[in-house]
Scaffold this active site. Structure first.
Site, short mmCIF file in Angstrom:
data_model
loop_
_atom_site.label_atom_id
_atom_site.label_comp_id
_atom_site.label_asym_id
_atom_site.label_seq_id
_atom_site.Cartn_x
_atom_site.Cartn_y
_atom_site.Cartn_z
N HIS A 276 0.86 -1.19 0.00
CA HIS A 276 0.00 0.00 0.00
C HIS A 276 0.89 1.23 0.00
CE1 HIS A 276 -2.80 3.04 1.53
NE2 HIS A 276 -3.79 2.20 1.29
N CYS B 9 -3.62 2.64 -4.28
CA CYS B 9 -4.56 3.44 -3.50
C CYS B 9 -4.65 4.83 -4.14
CB CYS B 9 -4.13 3.54 -2.04
SG CYS B 9 -5.30 4.52 -1.08
N HIS C 291 -7.67 0.48 -4.24
CA HIS C 291 -8.45 1.21 -3.25
C HIS C 291 -8.90 2.48 -3.97
CE1 HIS C 291 -6.41 -0.33 0.73
NE2 HIS C 291 -7.05 -1.28 0.07
N ASP D 182 -12.92 2.92 -0.96
CA ASP D 182 -12.10 3.30 0.19
C ASP D 182 -12.92 4.24 1.06
OD1 ASP D 182 -9.89 3.28 1.75
OD2 ASP D 182 -8.55 4.24 0.33
N HIS D 183 -12.28 4.88 2.00
CA HIS D 183 -12.98 5.73 2.98
C HIS D 183 -14.24 6.40 2.43
CE1 HIS D 183 -8.71 6.54 4.74
NE2 HIS D 183 -9.05 5.26 4.77
N TYR E 218 -15.04 4.33 7.65
CA TYR E 218 -15.48 2.96 7.36
C TYR E 218 -16.93 2.69 7.76
CZ TYR E 218 -10.81 1.93 5.84
OH TYR E 218 -9.63 1.92 5.13
C1 DNO Z 1 -6.58 3.27 5.65
C2 DNO Z 1 -6.05 2.07 4.97
C3 DNO Z 1 -4.68 1.72 5.47
C4 DNO Z 1 -4.22 0.41 4.90
C5 DNO Z 1 -2.83 0.03 5.29
C6 DNO Z 1 -2.39 -1.19 4.52
O1 DNO Z 1 -7.73 3.46 5.73
O2 DNO Z 1 -6.09 2.18 3.61
O3 DNO Z 1 -4.69 1.67 6.85
O4 DNO Z 1 -5.09 -0.59 5.33
O5 DNO Z 1 -1.95 1.05 5.07
O6 DNO Z 1 -1.35 -1.82 5.20
#
Ligand code: DNO
Length: 343
Positions: free
Chosen positions: A198, A236, A265, A310-311, A324
């Site tokens: 990531h 990401c 992501h 993602d978020h 989340y």
């Molecule tokens: C945040 C996530 C990160 C991710 C880590 C992967 O919301 O995208 O915490 O899970 O960096 O190791």
């Protein structure tokens, strides 16, 4: 592409049943959360999580994350033992049919924001990172609780870690990462697993700690450290995209074409003139990243990996784990599925 949703296990306020009701959802991405960082995960707990997820009608093929112990990143202390434990976890995950493991190599802190509940003009709340607030933060001398920080760190641990990292510059971090990859990638290959690093979030050094998974040049360097499919990326979009120099649409196309993106992501961020950012809805007009073009790049490169919304913001009165919640991530997933279908 296969659409999946992050779930934090039995303590997550969002049930597997609700996640299954999002029409485009194939599976879950999760982790074993009750094992101290560095220890191997038991086969029993992995198998139990898989059984629970499958009983809910979802697949379980992706892990986020198997955390990397600081000793591995520092190349000191019990580094070798922790790498052996990491290999054991990879083998056990392979036994359970896991296909992709997401992890990161950020010293001390994972994603960093300065506020988790910034109210946007529409009344929703979102995660933000304002540079002026960040500049005022001092993890060693000041207030400890920064949103998103691992609450398990005590002040003494942090002081010791900062001291240890004062001897680790970017080049040393690169060589520790290379050592780790050379050890684990062959095990991943034997286990039928692809590793997916990531990017650092945000993609720049914070508090004087080095960060290296940040930009195209460094992603190219990373992929060459061990040049095979199993050494891949979690692309990401929001992490890389909060640096305006990263052209995420071009980069995701490039790495997906190379077959090195195993997990995407996807979220949107609104970039502010001073390099600060606010997380926004996934919908392209709400942020600075063209999510439609991101999905197009994946579609046109025949992306067969995993993708997750993602978020999300907190909307409709929902409360829960910042970033989340259920509702905004479900909207994001359906938006992406709709774009994919239309393309
Ligand atoms: C945040 C996530 C990160 C991710 C880590 C992967 O919301 O995208 O915490 O899970 O960096 O190791």
């Amino acid at each position: 592409m296969k659409m999946i949703f992050r779930w934090y296990g039995d303590t997550d306020p969002i049930s597997l049943e609700y996640i299954r009701q999002i029409p485009c959802m194939d599976g879950i991405v999760s982790a074993i959360y009750d094992v101290p960082v560095g220890e191997a995960w038991s086969q029993e707990s992995i198998d139990k999580m898989k059984a629970d997820i499958e009983a809910a009608g979802l697949k379980f093929e992706v892990i986020e994350s198997v955390p990397v112990h600081e000793d591995i990143k520092l190349g000191s202390g019990r580094c070798d033992e922790y790498i052996e434990n990491y290999k054991t976890t990879i083998r056990r995950l392979g036994n359970a049919g896991i296909k992709v493991i997401c992890y990161n190599f950020m010293p001390v802190f994972d994603w960093t924001r300065t506020q988790l509940d910034k109210r946007l003009p529409d009344g929703s709340t979102a995660l933000v990172c304002y540079n002026d607030q960040l500049a005022d933060m001092d993890p060693i001398h000041g207030e400890l609780s920064l949103p998103g920080w691992d609450a398990s760190y005590k002040k003494e641990d942090l002081v010791a870690l900062f001291e240890a990292y004062s001897h680790v510059d970017e080049e040393k971090l690169w060589s520790n990462l290379e050592h780790f990859l050379k050890e684990i990638i062959p095990v991943a290959k034997e286990s039928g697993i692809k590793m997916a690093i990531h990017p650092d979030d945000p993609p720049r050094p914070i508090f004087g700690l080095p960060r290296i998974i940040t930009c195209e040049e460094n992603l190219d360097r990373f992929l060459k450290l061990v040049d095979c499919e199993e050494n891949g990326l979690t692309f990401c979009v929001g992490s890389l995209g909060c640096d305006a120099k990263n052209d995420t649409v071009r980069l995701i196309r490039k790495y997906s074409e190379m077959g090195r993106v195993h997990f995407a992501h996807v979220r949107n961020v609104k970039l502010l003139p001073d390099g600060s950012f606010e997380e926004s809805s996934h919908y392209t007009p709400c942020g600075s990243i063209d999510i439609k073009e991101i999905i197009r790049a994946l579609k046109e490169t025949n992306f067969t990996g995993y993708i997750r919304p993602d978020h999300g913001r907190m909307i409709w009165g929902e409360t829960g784990k910042p970033g989340y919640g259920l509702y905004d991530r479900a909207l994001g997933a359906m938006y992406m599925a709709g774009l994919w279908e239309a393309l």
